[in-house]
Design a protein around this motif. Structure first.
Motif, mmCIF file in Angstrom:
data_model
loop_
_atom_site.group_PDB
_atom_site.id
_atom_site.type_symbol
_atom_site.label_atom_id
_atom_site.label_comp_id
_atom_site.label_asym_id
_atom_site.label_seq_id
_atom_site.Cartn_x
_atom_site.Cartn_y
_atom_site.Cartn_z
ATOM 1 N N ALA A 140 0.831 -1.346 -0.020
ATOM 2 C CA ALA A 140 -0.124 -0.159 0.074
ATOM 3 C C ALA A 140 0.885 1.358 0.072
ATOM 4 C CB ALA A 140 -0.878 -0.157 1.228
ATOM 5 N N ALA A 141 2.007 1.246 0.709
ATOM 6 C CA ALA A 141 2.855 2.304 0.841
ATOM 7 C C ALA A 141 3.550 2.950 -0.648
ATOM 8 C CB ALA A 141 3.970 2.057 1.794
ATOM 9 N N VAL A 142 3.577 1.805 -1.412
ATOM 10 C CA VAL A 142 4.259 2.240 -2.732
ATOM 11 C C VAL A 142 3.453 2.016 -3.697
ATOM 12 C CG1 VAL A 142 6.533 0.794 -2.147
ATOM 13 C CG2 VAL A 142 4.784 -0.519 -3.363
ATOM 14 N N TYR A 143 2.137 2.097 -3.563
ATOM 15 C CA TYR A 143 1.104 2.351 -4.386
ATOM 16 C C TYR A 143 1.169 3.563 -5.134
ATOM 17 C CZ TYR A 143 -3.695 1.377 -6.323
ATOM 18 O OH TYR A 143 -4.686 0.884 -7.244
ATOM 19 N N PRO A 144 1.315 3.667 -6.685
ATOM 20 C CA PRO A 144 1.875 5.086 -7.463
ATOM 21 C C PRO A 144 0.914 6.350 -7.058
ATOM 22 C CG PRO A 144 1.992 2.963 -8.783
ATOM 23 C CD PRO A 144 1.296 2.578 -7.792
ATOM 24 N N LEU A 145 1.502 7.218 -6.725
ATOM 25 C CA LEU A 145 0.791 8.625 -6.471
ATOM 26 C C LEU A 145 -0.253 8.676 -7.540
ATOM 27 C CD1 LEU A 145 0.242 10.945 -4.626
ATOM 28 C CD2 LEU A 145 2.091 12.135 -5.740
ATOM 29 N N LYS A 146 0.091 8.695 -8.804
ATOM 30 C CA LYS A 146 -0.666 9.044 -9.940
ATOM 31 C C LYS A 146 -1.994 8.174 -9.892
ATOM 32 C CE LYS A 146 -0.880 9.302 -14.897
ATOM 33 N NZ LYS A 146 -0.148 9.296 -16.307
ATOM 34 N N ALA A 147 -1.695 6.900 -9.902
ATOM 35 C CA ALA A 147 -2.827 6.043 -9.683
ATOM 36 C C ALA A 147 -3.713 6.175 -8.622
ATOM 37 C CB ALA A 147 -2.101 4.659 -9.830
ATOM 38 N N ARG A 148 -2.999 6.307 -7.365
ATOM 39 C CA ARG A 148 -3.820 6.780 -6.132
ATOM 40 C C ARG A 148 -4.576 8.088 -6.315
ATOM 41 N NH1 ARG A 148 -2.305 5.683 -0.676
ATOM 42 N NH2 ARG A 148 -0.387 4.930 -1.076
ATOM 43 N N GLU A 149 -4.167 9.095 -6.743
ATOM 44 C CA GLU A 149 -4.975 10.025 -7.181
ATOM 45 C C GLU A 149 -6.298 9.903 -8.049
ATOM 46 O OE1 GLU A 149 -2.163 13.049 -8.322
ATOM 47 O OE2 GLU A 149 -1.566 13.386 -6.270
ATOM 48 N N ALA A 150 -6.177 9.053 -9.156
ATOM 49 C CA ALA A 150 -6.919 8.701 -10.117
ATOM 50 C C ALA A 150 -7.980 7.253 -9.588
ATOM 51 C CB ALA A 150 -6.434 8.433 -11.451
ATOM 52 N N GLN A 151 -7.566 7.124 -8.203
ATOM 53 C CA GLN A 151 -8.416 5.715 -8.012
ATOM 54 C C GLN A 151 -8.405 4.635 -9.134
ATOM 55 O OE1 GLN A 151 -10.260 5.441 -4.799
ATOM 56 N NE2 GLN A 151 -8.609 6.661 -4.441
ATOM 57 N N VAL A 152 -7.099 4.428 -9.680
ATOM 58 C CA VAL A 152 -6.948 3.336 -10.522
ATOM 59 C C VAL A 152 -6.267 2.064 -10.110
ATOM 60 C CG1 VAL A 152 -5.965 2.842 -12.804
ATOM 61 C CG2 VAL A 152 -6.945 5.179 -12.434
ATOM 62 N N GLY A 153 -6.684 0.881 -10.234
ATOM 63 C CA GLY A 153 -5.990 -0.307 -9.893
ATOM 64 C C GLY A 153 -4.900 -0.836 -11.246
ATOM 65 N N GLY A 154 -4.088 -1.639 -10.857
ATOM 66 C CA GLY A 154 -3.290 -2.133 -12.104
ATOM 67 C C GLY A 154 -2.542 -3.480 -11.587
ATOM 68 N N ARG A 155 -2.181 -4.090 -12.634
ATOM 69 C CA ARG A 155 -1.517 -5.298 -12.470
ATOM 70 C C ARG A 155 -0.315 -5.515 -13.378
ATOM 71 N NH1 ARG A 155 -1.978 -10.520 -11.055
ATOM 72 N NH2 ARG A 155 -1.930 -11.154 -13.415
ATOM 73 N N VAL A 156 0.843 -6.230 -12.547
ATOM 74 C CA VAL A 156 2.115 -6.534 -13.039
ATOM 75 C C VAL A 156 2.644 -7.614 -12.911
ATOM 76 C CG1 VAL A 156 4.716 -5.482 -12.818
ATOM 77 C CG2 VAL A 156 2.696 -3.724 -12.347
ATOM 78 N N THR A 157 3.481 -8.312 -13.939
ATOM 79 C CA THR A 157 4.153 -9.232 -13.908
ATOM 80 C C THR A 157 5.585 -9.374 -14.007
ATOM 81 O OG1 THR A 157 2.320 -10.715 -14.348
ATOM 82 C CG2 THR A 157 4.371 -11.712 -14.613
ATOM 83 N N LEU A 158 6.318 -9.537 -13.063
ATOM 84 C CA LEU A 158 7.881 -9.520 -13.113
ATOM 85 C C LEU A 158 8.411 -10.792 -13.481
ATOM 86 C CD1 LEU A 158 8.913 -6.842 -10.024
ATOM 87 C CD2 LEU A 158 8.383 -6.291 -12.219
#
Length: 325
Positions: A140-158
Motif C-alpha cells: 500500500a505504501a508504494v502504490y503509485p501516486l498518480k494511480a492513487r489520485e485517480a483511484q486506478v488499480g493495476g497489474r504487473v508481472t515481473l
C-alpha cells in the motif's frame, strides 16, 4: 405490478494473452529439442482484479510431455477483465485452451545465449511458496501516486532470477496494465522483500533459476479498513485429532454432531493468525466459537497469493466445520 429486479451479469473477457515469445520461454525443453508441439487445457478462477488463480490442468496432449505444467507457468501473464454482477466485479471461472504450435524442425541441444530458443535454456520455477514476501502495508505504501489520485488499480508481472538464499534480483516487467501509471516501478521496489526456496525439490540450487511474480495493486488497498488479500493458500492446518479434542462437551451432551464457525483474523508475520474474533457460530451457545479460536494458532497462510496480493497485515475470514463421526 413491478416484478423482482434481475441481476445484470457480464462474463470475464481477455485484456492480455501471452505472446508466441512467452510460450517459447516455458516450452518443455525435451519437447522443443524433439520439435514437438502440444496442447493443454487449464481451468482457473478469475479474481475480481482479473488475475488467474487456483489453476489446474484439465488435459494435455501429448500426455506427460509437460505442456500442462508449461500452461500453468504462463498464468501470471494472463490478464482478464473480471466478470461482473450488477456492475460489481465478482470471482468467476474459465476453461482455457493453450496451443503450443510445433516448431518447423527439431532444435537438438540448446546452446545458451544463441538464437531464438535461448530462453528455453533457463529453468522457470512456478507456484513458488515464498518464505517471505512484502506485507500489506509495504504494498500500500508504494502504490503509485498518480494511480492513487485517480483511484486506478493495476497489474504487473515481473520475471526475476533467483540469487543466493532464495533472494531474487535482475527483474524485468513482462506486463504492466495500465501503462504509464508507475505500477511496474512500484513493484520493482518490493523485490528485496521476497525470499523463496534456496533449493528445488530435487535438491538442486535455485540460483540462476527464473520465476514470475504477479502483483495486483487493487484500489481497495487505499482504504485501510478493507485490507483486501484475495484468496491465500493454506500452508498449515489443524489436524483432525486437534479438531476432535476441542469438540465442546456441551455439544456432545446435547447430541449435536455438526457445527460451523467463521472466525475473522489478522494475518501476522510468517502467515500466522492473530487477533481472531468469532463472526458466526451455528449452533450458538455450545462452545464451538471458543474451540475455533483455540485452533487459530494451527493455521498458516501463504505470504503472497496467486493473484499477486500480500497477506501479512491483511485480515482473513476462516470457516471451520465440525463433524462427529
Amino acid at each position: 405490478m413491478i416484478g423482482p429486479a434481475l441481476a445484470v451479469e457480464t462474463e470475464a473477457d481477455w485484456l492480455k494473452k501471452p505472446s508466441a515469445e512467452d510460450l517459447l520461454a516455458v516450452w518443455p525443453t525435451q519437447a522443443m529439442k524433439a520439435g514437438i508441439g502440444g496442447r493443454a487445457q487449464i481451468a482457473c478462477k478469475i479474481s475480481t482484479q482479473g488475475a488467474l488463480f487456483d489453476c489446474i490442468v484439465e488435459s494435455e496432449t501429448p500426455a506427460g510431455a509437460g505442456f500442462g505444467a508449461a500452461a500453468i507457468a504462463l498464468t501470471p501473464q494472463f490478464l482478464m477483465k473480471p466478470a461482473t454482477r450488477d456492475g460489481k466485479p465478482v470471482v468467476s471461472g474459465a476453461s482455457i485452451p493453450i496451443n503450443f504450435v510445433a516448431p518447423r524442425t527439431a532444435t537438438g541441444s540448446h546452446i545458451p545465449g544463441q538464437g531464438l530458443y535461448a530462453p528455453l535454456t533457463r529453468e522457470v520455477l512456478s507456484d513458488v511458496s515464498w518464505r517471505q514476501a512484502p506485507t500489506y502495508a509495504q504494498v500500500a505504501a508504494v502504490y503509485p501516486l498518480k494511480a492513487r489520485e485517480a483511484q486506478v488499480g493495476g497489474r504487473v508481472t515481473l520475471v526475476c532470477k533467483f540469487k543466493e538464499d532464495g533472494k531474487i534480483g535482475r527483474c524485468d516487467a513482462l506486463q504492466e496494465e495500465p501503462k504509464r501509471h508507475g505500477f511496474a516501478a512500484a513493484a520493482k521496489t518490493l523485490v528485496g522483500e521476497f525470499r523463496g526456496p534456496a533449493a528445488m525439490s530435487d535438491g538442486k540450487s535455485t540460483v540462476g533459476v527464473m520465476t514470475q511474480i504477479p502483483f495486483t495493486f487493487a484500489v481497495e488497498m487505499l482504504d485501510p479498513e478493507r485490507r483486501l488479500i484475495g484468496k491465500p493458500r493454506w500452508t498449515a492446518l489443524p489436524k483432525g485429532e486437534d479438531m476432535m479434542a476441542g469438540y465442546p462437551n456441551a455439544a456432545i451432551q446435547a447430541g449435536v454432531r455438526q457445527a460451523r464457525v467463521i472466525i475473522a483474523c489478522d494475518v501476522a508475520s510468517g502467515g500466522r493468525l492473530s487477533g481472531c474474533a468469532p463472526e458466526k457460530e451455528e449452533p450458538a451457545g455450545l462452545g464451538f466459537a471458543a474451540s475455533a479460536l483455540a485452533l487459530a494458532n494451527a493455521f498458516e497462510v501463504s505470504r503472497w497469493t496467486a493473484e499477486g496480493l500480500p497477506t501479512v497485515g491483511g485480515r482473513i475470514r476462516v470457516p471451520i466445520r465440525y463433524d462427529l463421526p
